[in-house]
Each structure stands twice: as C-alpha cells, then as structure tokens.
Design an enzyme around this catalytic site. Structure first.
Site, PDB file in Angstrom:
ATOM      1  N   GLY A  88      -2.742   5.514   4.594  1.00 55.15           N
ATOM      2  CA  GLY A  88      -2.970   4.170   5.010  1.00 55.15           C
ATOM      3  C   GLY A  88      -3.951   3.490   4.249  1.00 55.15           C
ATOM      4  O   GLY A  88      -4.359   4.136   3.144  1.00 55.15           O
ATOM      5  N   ARG A  89      -4.588   2.430   4.576  1.00 57.00           N
ATOM      6  CA  ARG A  89      -5.475   1.651   3.753  1.00 57.00           C
ATOM      7  C   ARG A  89      -6.853   2.225   4.389  1.00 57.00           C
ATOM      8  O   ARG A  89      -7.698   1.976   3.506  1.00 57.00           O
ATOM      9  CB  ARG A  89      -5.643   0.117   4.316  1.00 57.00           C
ATOM     10  CG  ARG A  89      -4.506  -0.495   3.508  1.00 57.00           C
ATOM     11  CD  ARG A  89      -4.755  -1.886   3.321  1.00 57.00           C
ATOM     12  NE  ARG A  89      -4.639  -2.497   4.665  1.00 57.00           N
ATOM     13  CZ  ARG A  89      -5.257  -3.634   5.470  1.00 57.00           C
ATOM     14  NH1 ARG A  89      -6.149  -4.000   4.770  1.00 57.00           N
ATOM     15  NH2 ARG A  89      -4.769  -3.942   6.574  1.00 57.00           N
ATOM     16  N   GLU A  92      -9.501   4.060   1.600  1.00 59.37           N
ATOM     17  CA  GLU A  92     -10.321   3.368   0.516  1.00 59.37           C
ATOM     18  C   GLU A  92     -11.484   2.735   1.040  1.00 59.37           C
ATOM     19  O   GLU A  92     -12.367   2.985  -0.017  1.00 59.37           O
ATOM     20  CB  GLU A  92      -9.318   2.019   0.193  1.00 59.37           C
ATOM     21  CG  GLU A  92      -9.324   1.098   1.175  1.00 59.37           C
ATOM     22  CD  GLU A  92      -8.404  -0.158   0.712  1.00 59.37           C
ATOM     23  OE1 GLU A  92      -8.763  -1.122   1.166  1.00 59.37           O
ATOM     24  OE2 GLU A  92      -7.444  -0.105   0.099  1.00 59.37           O
ATOM     25  N   CYS A 118      -0.446  10.957   1.857  1.00 59.68           N
ATOM     26  CA  CYS A 118      -0.228   9.416   1.472  1.00 59.68           C
ATOM     27  C   CYS A 118      -1.683   9.134   0.513  1.00 59.68           C
ATOM     28  O   CYS A 118      -1.955   9.696  -0.592  1.00 59.68           O
ATOM     29  CB  CYS A 118       0.114   8.526   2.505  1.00 59.68           C
ATOM     30  SG  CYS A 118       0.426   6.860   2.293  1.00 59.68           S
ATOM     31  N   HIS A 119      -2.349   8.054   1.098  1.00 63.62           N
ATOM     32  CA  HIS A 119      -3.404   7.979   0.390  1.00 63.62           C
ATOM     33  C   HIS A 119      -4.856   8.710   0.800  1.00 63.62           C
ATOM     34  O   HIS A 119      -5.979   8.501   0.555  1.00 63.62           O
ATOM     35  CB  HIS A 119      -3.854   6.425   0.932  1.00 63.62           C
ATOM     36  CG  HIS A 119      -2.982   5.259   0.180  1.00 63.62           C
ATOM     37  ND1 HIS A 119      -1.794   5.193   0.467  1.00 63.62           N
ATOM     38  CD2 HIS A 119      -3.377   4.251  -0.719  1.00 63.62           C
ATOM     39  CE1 HIS A 119      -1.271   4.108  -0.230  1.00 63.62           C
ATOM     40  NE2 HIS A 119      -2.129   3.778  -1.079  1.00 63.62           N
ATOM     41  N   TYR A 138       0.439   9.571  -2.202  1.00 60.98           N
ATOM     42  CA  TYR A 138       1.376   8.438  -2.637  1.00 60.98           C
ATOM     43  C   TYR A 138       1.300   8.128  -3.943  1.00 60.98           C
ATOM     44  O   TYR A 138       0.133   8.462  -4.607  1.00 60.98           O
ATOM     45  CB  TYR A 138       0.541   7.287  -1.637  1.00 60.98           C
ATOM     46  CG  TYR A 138       1.641   5.958  -1.663  1.00 60.98           C
ATOM     47  CD1 TYR A 138       2.836   6.023  -1.064  1.00 60.98           C
ATOM     48  CD2 TYR A 138       1.312   4.819  -2.377  1.00 60.98           C
ATOM     49  CE1 TYR A 138       3.741   4.884  -1.158  1.00 60.98           C
ATOM     50  CE2 TYR A 138       2.061   3.756  -2.640  1.00 60.98           C
ATOM     51  CZ  TYR A 138       3.202   3.891  -1.567  1.00 60.98           C
ATOM     52  OH  TYR A 138       4.205   2.625  -1.694  1.00 60.98           O
TER      53      TYR A 138
END
Length: 196
Positions: A88-89, A92, A118-119, A138
C-alpha cells in the site's frame, strides 16, 4: 508451536495485505503484533483498498480502521521469530523512520523469515537489505528493488529467509510460502475422500 511475528503497518497500507495475513497467521497458531511508528497499542491506522480494473495503476478507496495491538517503541525485534511487511502507500513514509529500518535490519542479520508484499519492499530497499536476493514486488517498485541490488522476477518468490509477492491476489501462494519458511505444515483434506 506458534511463532511470534511482527507486522509493520501504517496509514493507508493496503487493507487486504494487512487484514488477511494478520488473521491467517493467527488462525494457524501464530501470535502477530501489529505496530506503527508514532502510534500506541489500541490506536488505529486507516487502510486503503486497492483494486485492479485495467487502468495504468490501481484504484484506491478508503478501507477499514485497523487496530494496533502493540507499540513499536516498546517492541524488541530480538523477541520475534519473523517479520511481515504489507504494501500500500504506507511503505513510502514508513521507510523514513529509523526505528522501522533498524527492526528490518535485525530480521535480515539474524536470518529470520520475512514476508514482504506489494510496496513493502520499499522499506527493505531503504534498509539496505536486498543486495543479492531474487524477489518480486508490485511492478512499479521494481526499479527501487533492482537499484537496491536484487534480481527481480515476475512471480511469488522465496529466496533464503525472504518471501515476496506482487499484491494481494498473490495471498494464497505468498502466505503458503511464508508458512513454509516458518516451519508450518498445512495439510488440506481431500473433499473426495470425505464422500467415501
């Protein structure tokens, strides 16, 4: 015997990638402590649901409030048998917290099982632990992974202590490979045998 696992989450982490492994790992007997820097046990992070509808990137919608059950600054990574890093975000900005990077480095230095999806590998890249690994993520995170020294592949992959997947559709294989790393034996009843 169940293992003690650490899961690092944050606001707008992918809902399925947090909830599904959190519950699935508990269902087979593991204890999972979900933590977020700058948040206390009992507080919640907001999740996001990412859907793949044929666009150039995923669609993001508001997910659930996910309650943390441990406080990051109070945990000692040496007390844990494995690590789970959803996507997900959240990765980051989670990768900007030294407490997160230090925890990740411990699991790699000790050779403990790590599952990233994923991320999530953005955090691993920032921690400087991917050099020499074969892994996936991802697809949009591939350049960061390769810049961190890994060999990127287009499938769920286990290399040494690390199992990686591209997104929540990989859950069945990704979770199964992580359970294998943890030493679990999962057997499935044959439905045809039940009819005999």
């Amino acid at each position: 015997m169940g293992k003690r696992l650490l899961m690092i989450v944050g606001d707008f982490g992918e809902d399925y990638e947090i909830m599904v492994p959190f519950q699935a790992l508990q269902a087979v007997g593991h204890e999972v402590d979900a933590v977020c820097p700058e948040r206390e046990a009992g507080e919640a992070v907001k999740t996001a649901i990412h859907d793949f509808r044929g666009d150039q990137t995923y669609l993001e919608e508001r997910g659930h409030d996910f309650e943390l059950n441990a406080t990051m600054r109070d945990v000692d990574p040496t007390d844990y048998d494995g690590l789970v890093v959803p996507g997900g975000r959240a990765p980051e900005y989670l990768r900007t917290h030294e407490i997160v990077l230090d925890a990740v480095r411990h699991f790699f230095e000790a050779g403990k099982p790590v599952a990233a999806l994923c991320h999530g590998p953005q955090i691993l890249a920032a921690a400087g632990v991917l050099d020499g690994y074969e892994m996936t993520s991802y697809p949009a995170v591939r350049p960061e992974c390769e810049a961190a020294g890994c060999s990127w592949v287009d499938e769920v992959t286990t290399d040494g202590n690390l199992v990686t997947g591209q997104a929540w559709p990989d859950h069945p294989e990704w979770i199964a490979q992580y359970l294998d790393l943890l030493g679990d034996e999962v057997s499935h009843a044959d439905p045809a045998a039940a009819d005999d």
